[in-house]
Design an enzyme around this catalytic site. Structure first.
Site, PDB file in Angstrom:
ATOM      1  N   LYS A   1      65.785  54.150 -20.655  1.00 15.64           N
ATOM      2  CA  LYS A   1      65.400  54.603 -19.271  1.00 15.64           C
ATOM      3  C   LYS A   1      63.987  54.872 -19.703  1.00 15.64           C
ATOM      4  O   LYS A   1      62.966  54.490 -18.893  1.00 15.64           O
ATOM      5  CB  LYS A   1      65.926  55.972 -18.713  1.00 15.64           C
TER       6      LYS A   1
ATOM      7  N   LYS B   1      68.044  65.822 -23.038  1.00 17.78           N
ATOM      8  CA  LYS B   1      69.280  65.467 -23.391  1.00 17.78           C
ATOM      9  C   LYS B   1      70.190  66.674 -23.619  1.00 17.78           C
ATOM     10  O   LYS B   1      69.677  67.826 -23.634  1.00 17.78           O
ATOM     11  CB  LYS B   1      69.497  64.366 -24.291  1.00 17.78           C
ATOM     12  N   ARG B   2      71.515  66.662 -23.374  1.00 10.08           N
ATOM     13  CA  ARG B   2      72.421  67.624 -23.903  1.00 10.08           C
ATOM     14  C   ARG B   2      71.918  68.322 -25.174  1.00 10.08           C
ATOM     15  O   ARG B   2      71.347  67.647 -25.855  1.00 10.08           O
ATOM     16  CB  ARG B   2      73.993  67.356 -24.153  1.00 10.08           C
TER      17      ARG B   2
ATOM     18  N   HIS C   1      83.261  56.434 -27.172  1.00 12.09           N
ATOM     19  CA  HIS C   1      81.913  56.906 -27.047  1.00 12.09           C
ATOM     20  C   HIS C   1      81.309  57.778 -28.347  1.00 12.09           C
ATOM     21  O   HIS C   1      80.347  58.429 -27.844  1.00 12.09           O
ATOM     22  CB  HIS C   1      81.696  57.683 -25.625  1.00 12.09           C
TER      23      HIS C   1
ATOM     24  N   LYS D   1      71.856  66.216 -32.441  1.00  8.95           N
ATOM     25  CA  LYS D   1      70.636  65.427 -31.831  1.00  8.95           C
ATOM     26  C   LYS D   1      69.239  65.950 -31.950  1.00  8.95           C
ATOM     27  O   LYS D   1      68.305  65.424 -31.919  1.00  8.95           O
ATOM     28  CB  LYS D   1      70.613  65.466 -30.202  1.00  8.95           C
TER      29      LYS D   1
ATOM     30  N   THR E   1      71.415  56.545 -23.704  1.00  8.54           N
ATOM     31  CA  THR E   1      70.923  55.754 -22.591  1.00  8.54           C
ATOM     32  C   THR E   1      69.660  56.135 -22.062  1.00  8.54           C
ATOM     33  O   THR E   1      69.044  55.357 -21.515  1.00  8.54           O
ATOM     34  CB  THR E   1      72.098  55.601 -21.683  1.00  8.54           C
TER      35      THR E   1
HETATM   36  C1  26V Z   1      84.097  64.119 -24.957  1.00  8.38           C
HETATM   37  C2  26V Z   1      84.974  65.301 -24.904  1.00  8.38           C
HETATM   38  C3  26V Z   1      85.713  65.634 -26.024  1.00  8.38           C
HETATM   39  C4  26V Z   1      86.925  66.616 -25.272  1.00  8.38           C
HETATM   40  C5  26V Z   1      86.675  67.347 -24.475  1.00  8.38           C
HETATM   41  C6  26V Z   1      85.538  67.136 -23.413  1.00  8.38           C
HETATM   42  C7  26V Z   1      84.746  65.987 -23.792  1.00  8.38           C
HETATM   43  C8  26V Z   1      84.085  65.821 -22.705  1.00  8.38           C
HETATM   44  C9  26V Z   1      83.461  64.646 -22.637  1.00  8.38           C
HETATM   45  C10 26V Z   1      83.144  63.884 -23.915  1.00  8.38           C
HETATM   46  C11 26V Z   1      82.462  62.666 -23.933  1.00  8.38           C
HETATM   47  C12 26V Z   1      81.491  62.755 -25.276  1.00  8.38           C
HETATM   48  C13 26V Z   1      81.192  61.304 -25.718  1.00  8.38           C
HETATM   49  C14 26V Z   1      79.905  61.145 -24.963  1.00  8.38           C
HETATM   50  O1  26V Z   1      79.380  61.598 -23.925  1.00  8.38           O
HETATM   51  N1  26V Z   1      79.308  60.220 -25.502  1.00  8.38           N
HETATM   52  C15 26V Z   1      77.969  59.688 -25.426  1.00  8.38           C
HETATM   53  O2  26V Z   1      78.270  58.511 -24.309  1.00  8.38           O
HETATM   54  C16 26V Z   1      77.166  57.926 -24.066  1.00  8.38           C
HETATM   55  C17 26V Z   1      77.527  56.688 -23.172  1.00  8.38           C
HETATM   56  O3  26V Z   1      78.266  55.830 -23.951  1.00  8.38           O
HETATM   57  C18 26V Z   1      76.288  57.415 -25.161  1.00  8.38           C
HETATM   58  O4  26V Z   1      75.301  56.937 -24.809  1.00  8.38           O
HETATM   59  C19 26V Z   1      75.899  58.669 -26.170  1.00  8.38           C
HETATM   60  O5  26V Z   1      75.238  58.205 -27.316  1.00  8.38           O
HETATM   61  C20 26V Z   1      77.264  59.550 -26.567  1.00  8.38           C
HETATM   62  O6  26V Z   1      77.037  60.675 -27.040  1.00  8.38           O
END
Ligand code: 26V
Length: 824
Positions: free
Chosen positions: A671, A556-557, A363, A562, A667
């Protein structure tokens, strides 16, 4: 009693009212006349829950008997939001409940508002999991989600003196009617200790893990009803508890304090959701969470498989496991351990089963988000798993060496172990090696990972292993539920509600762009949604905004990539431009309300400063009489799923402006466009595919392309490209103290100083301003705008999560729908 009645009788207004009142007087132990909105919510929720449970039982009973292949979606995050409205709509009971509740003297909207969000996720990745669960249930796929039941969801954000402050989200305070505690389902999960090796009777080395401590995993099931189907899937969330055996040991040793301490430590594992997204922290507790969850889930999956008395080699014919990012990668190692150490399979037989079972979704490409675990910490917590990882790596690198001999650099790059001080385990490499398919989440992103982080792996495994599955969103929550008026209009226009299960049918709206009466209705609904959002803004921000202004949204975050920073800088530019105008010039300015929302990770200093800057700018702009209604700026605090449900239907334009190549998909872009909102954005993530679907006349694109980013960074670093002059002007204004003490913002401004502007705000600044001017001009022609808006909705069929999930089912999981039979 109602369970014994036929569905029709059980779900008439009278029966439902009885069930609500029954829950008030018995479950809640209150007098029916003594009810506020919250207890009304509780009673309606409990009545809804009864109906969910009956579907859950029916579905799971029929599936147990038929035992088709299932998919298990392993995700550390499920960002579900509220459940009641969604459950009623999906079960086809909304109208009846509306009537029942109104007749009991309550307003359904107020009752719905009493529910707290289940916020067990950070952002995109967690909400994607929730949308996929809705689609899996709706399409009758046999699927379970597995996750953690955190006591605290993502923190609540409040704004104090313009700064983000975090408060705990103790969402279980008033009990959770949407879960079914399975106190009888308890699995022992072990940690630490050491490994004993010995030879078995055939001279084969066997490994016996003797753990140092253990905790219990208790199951909580969350029913997920499909839309207009009997099928009801499950998300199983694990809660950690102390094991009785273990605290007794300490207790018997006379160490009462230690036993209490152990018990508290056990509960800690599922206490809190980590609020970082896109940054790796390396905390021991997080690794404990990951193992606790993957081990409990695998144990459960294996137990279910064993009931069928099949051969182990059939495991991949019965079980598909999808890894939502690298967070559950330990499941690969745990399955290998179970098969080799406990089921006594040979390493190679076990590994074949493992790799046929797992598939992995990536992701993000941000380097700081790549999960790595320090080898010494890992060894202390999971000594046997570390050995298995080293063996997986050894056998893998041997094969790489055979295919590409004498390439030391290659082996170093591909190794699961990074040679650093201390050594690190690269979870993404482990996930790729242990899976049969690896996918990105939008076309651009899937291509990028093939040429960057996984390039060597593509060379080794070949192209077929690396595929794309463009994200999607559920139209049930994000249009039907969040925008009921628009949903009704679409249903009337298309002559039925089939489009909710086949979103490509929205294409039928394309012919309506030339129908002036239709356009008028379309825009009236948008306006009504803007009025609703204006009320929310008044309540939450105490700012009055005009629903006739252009609503411009970025929610968004908060993250540097971003570029909310770039957005607010252009807002300042707009402010300065208006200030410099004569009254006559002002008369032709398009009024705009700029709306921000989103949480920053609590330790992300720069992101938090962006929030402060937005609020400082808002404070100055909103009270400046020279500007009036021409420009308003608001930061909506505590952005979450239920706030999004109000914001998304109300936007005219939304901003998806990440530096090209950094946003894997996005995403929320889907929406907004699905709800007839236009977007301004870069050629990044799913924006590109949205552009392809809706056409370039209905989207405002600007900025550099992904393949240009590297050169631009290089030029800026080594050739000293000067800063964009408009940006220079804006920065000078901040530095002159236009918005509070400029010292506050110095660290933020420093990120732009020549050579450092990593996210290329300066490079994209001029084209971003130009795109904003095009938006203003286009909005002035409301007739043309309404046509664009209709075309947006009409051409978004591709982005239904039903489409995404079907692709996963057919091309990765090899599972088929198993429709549950309605047995009355
Ligand atoms: C990554 C990490 C890294 C290590 C520690 C904690 C942690 C927690 C969450 C994440 C996930 C980050 C990746 C993420 O949220 N990506 C997003 O995924 C969406 C669904 O696929 C996508 O639409 C977004 O563009 C993308 O940033």
């Amino acid at each position: 009693l109602w369970e014994r009645l036929s569905k029709k009788e059980a779900n008439d207004v009278e029966t439902i009212q009885k069930s609500i009142v029954h829950h008030v007087t018995t479950t809640l132990a209150r007098a029916a006349y003594n009810m506020d909105n919250f207890s009304a919510y509780q009673a309606v929720a409990l009545s809804t829950r009864d109906r969910l449970i009956s579907r859950w039982n029916e579905t799971q009973g029929q599936l147990s008997k038929a035992d088709p292949k299932r998919v298990y979606y392993l995700s550390l995050e499920f960002l579900l939001g509220r459940s009641m409205d969604n459950a009623l709509l999906n079960m086809g009971l909304k109208d009846t409940y509306d009537k029942s509740v109104e007749q009991l003297g309550f307003n359904m909207e107020d009752v719905i508002e009493s529910e707290v969000d289940a916020a067990l996720g950070n952002g995109g990745l967690g909400r994607l999991a929730a949308c996929y669960m809705d689609s899996l249930a709706t399409l009758d796929y046999p699927a379970w989600g597995y996750g953690l039941r955190y006591n605290y969801g993502i923190f609540q954000q409040r704004i104090v003196d313009g700064y983000q402050t975090e408060f705990p989200d103790y969402w279980l305070n008033f009990d959770n009617p949407w879960e079914l505690p399975r106190l009888d389902i308890s699995i022992q999960i072990s940690f630490g200790g050491h490994v004993q090796a010995s030879q078995d009777e055939y001279g084969v080395t066997r490994h016996n893990w003797i753990p140092g401590s253990s905790v219990q995993a208790i199951a909580y099931d969350v029913p997920i009803p499909g839309y207009h189907t009997e099928n009801c899937n499950n998300i199983r969330l694990w809660r950690s508890k102390p094991t009785k055996v273990f605290d007794l040991t300490s207790f018997n040793e006379g160490n009462y304090e230690k036993s209490v301490e152990d018990a508290t430590n056990a509960e800690k594992i599922t206490s809190v959701l980590y609020p970082n997204d896109n940054t790796m922290a390396g905390k021991e507790l997080r690794l404990k969470q990951q193992y606790f969850w993957t081990a409990a889930s695998l144990h459960d999956i294996v137990r279910r498989f064993k009931k069928s008395m099949r051969e182990w080699s059939n495991f991949p014919d019965q079980v598909a496991i999808q890894l939502n990012d690298t967070h559950p990668t330990l499941a690969i190692v745990e399955l290998q351990r179970l098969l080799v150490d406990e089921e006594m399979l040979s390493w190679d037989d076990a590994w074949e089963i493992v790799t046929k079972t797992f598939a992995f979704t990536n992701h993000t490409v941000l380097p700081e988000a790549m999960e790595k675990w320090s080898v010494p910490m890992f060894e202390y917590l999971l000594p046997r798993h570390l050995q298995i990882i080293f063996d997986i790596n050894l056998f893998f690198l041997q094969k790489v060496e055979t295919k590409f001999p004498n390439d030391r650099g290659l082996l170093n790059r591909m190794s699961i172990i990074e040679e650093a001080q201390p050594q690190q385990i690269r979870m993404a490499h482990l996930a790729v090696v242990g899976s049969h398919k690896v996918n990105g989440v939008a076309a651009l992103h899937s291509n990028l990972i093939k040429t960057t982080i996984f390039k060597d792996f593509v060379d080794y495994y070949g192209e077929e292993k690396f595929i794309n599955k463009t994200n999607g969103i559920t139209p049930r929550r994000w249009l039907h539920q969040a925008n009921p008026q628009l949903s009704n209009l679409i249903t009337e226009t298309l002559g039925g509600d089939k489009w909710l299960k086949d979103l490509s049918l929205l294409k039928g709206l394309n012919t309506k762009t030339e129908d002036a009466a239709f356009r008028k209705q379309w825009m009236q609904i948008k306006r009504a949604n803007k009025v609703r959002l204006a009320e929310l803004i008044k309540t939450r921000c105490d700012v009055e905004v005009s629903p006739d202004a252009l609503f411009d949204v970025q929610v968004k975050r908060i993250h540097e990539y971003k570029r909310q920073f770039m957005n607010i800088l252009v807002v300042i530019h707009r402010y300065r431009t208006i200030k410099s105008m004569t009254a006559a010039q002002k008369a032709s300015v398009q009024p705009r309300v700029v709306i921000f929302g989103g949480k920053a990770a609590p330790g992300y200093y720069i992101a938090k400063l962006v929030i402060k800057l937005i609020n400082s700018v808002a404070a100055v702009v909103n009270q400046d009489p020279a500007v009036g209604d021409l420009l308003k700026v608001v930061f909506i605090p505590d952005y979450n799923v239920s706030v999004a449900e109000v914001i998304v239907p109300a936007s005219d334009i939304s901003q998806h402006i990440s530096t090209a190549g950094t946003e894997a998909s996005g995403t929320s872009n889907m929406k907004f466009v699905l709800n007839g909102g236009l977007i301004i954005g870069t050629l990044d993530g799913a924006n590109i595919e949205i552009l392809e679907e809706i056409g370039e006349d209905n989207i405002f694109i600007f900025g550099c392309m992904a393949h240009e980013v590297e050169d631009l960074r290089h030029a800026q670093r080594y050739r000293g490209v000067p800063m964009d002059p408009a940006l220079q002007g804006v920065i000078s204004a901040i530095e002159r103290g236009t918005f509070e003490d400029p010292k506050i913002f110095q660290p933020l401004i420093s990120t732009l100083t020549v050579g450092k502007d990593f996210y290329l705000i300066s490079a994209d600044f001029a084209s971003y301003i130009a795109a904003n001017q095009q938006v203003d001009a286009a909005y002035k022609n409301q007739d043309e705008w309404s046509k664009k808006s209709i075309r947006c909705t009409a051409n978004m069929g591709k982005f239904s999560s039903d489409r995404s999930v079907k692709e996963y089912a057919e091309e990765i999981w090899n599972i088929k729908p198993y429709p549950v039979v309605d047995e009355g």
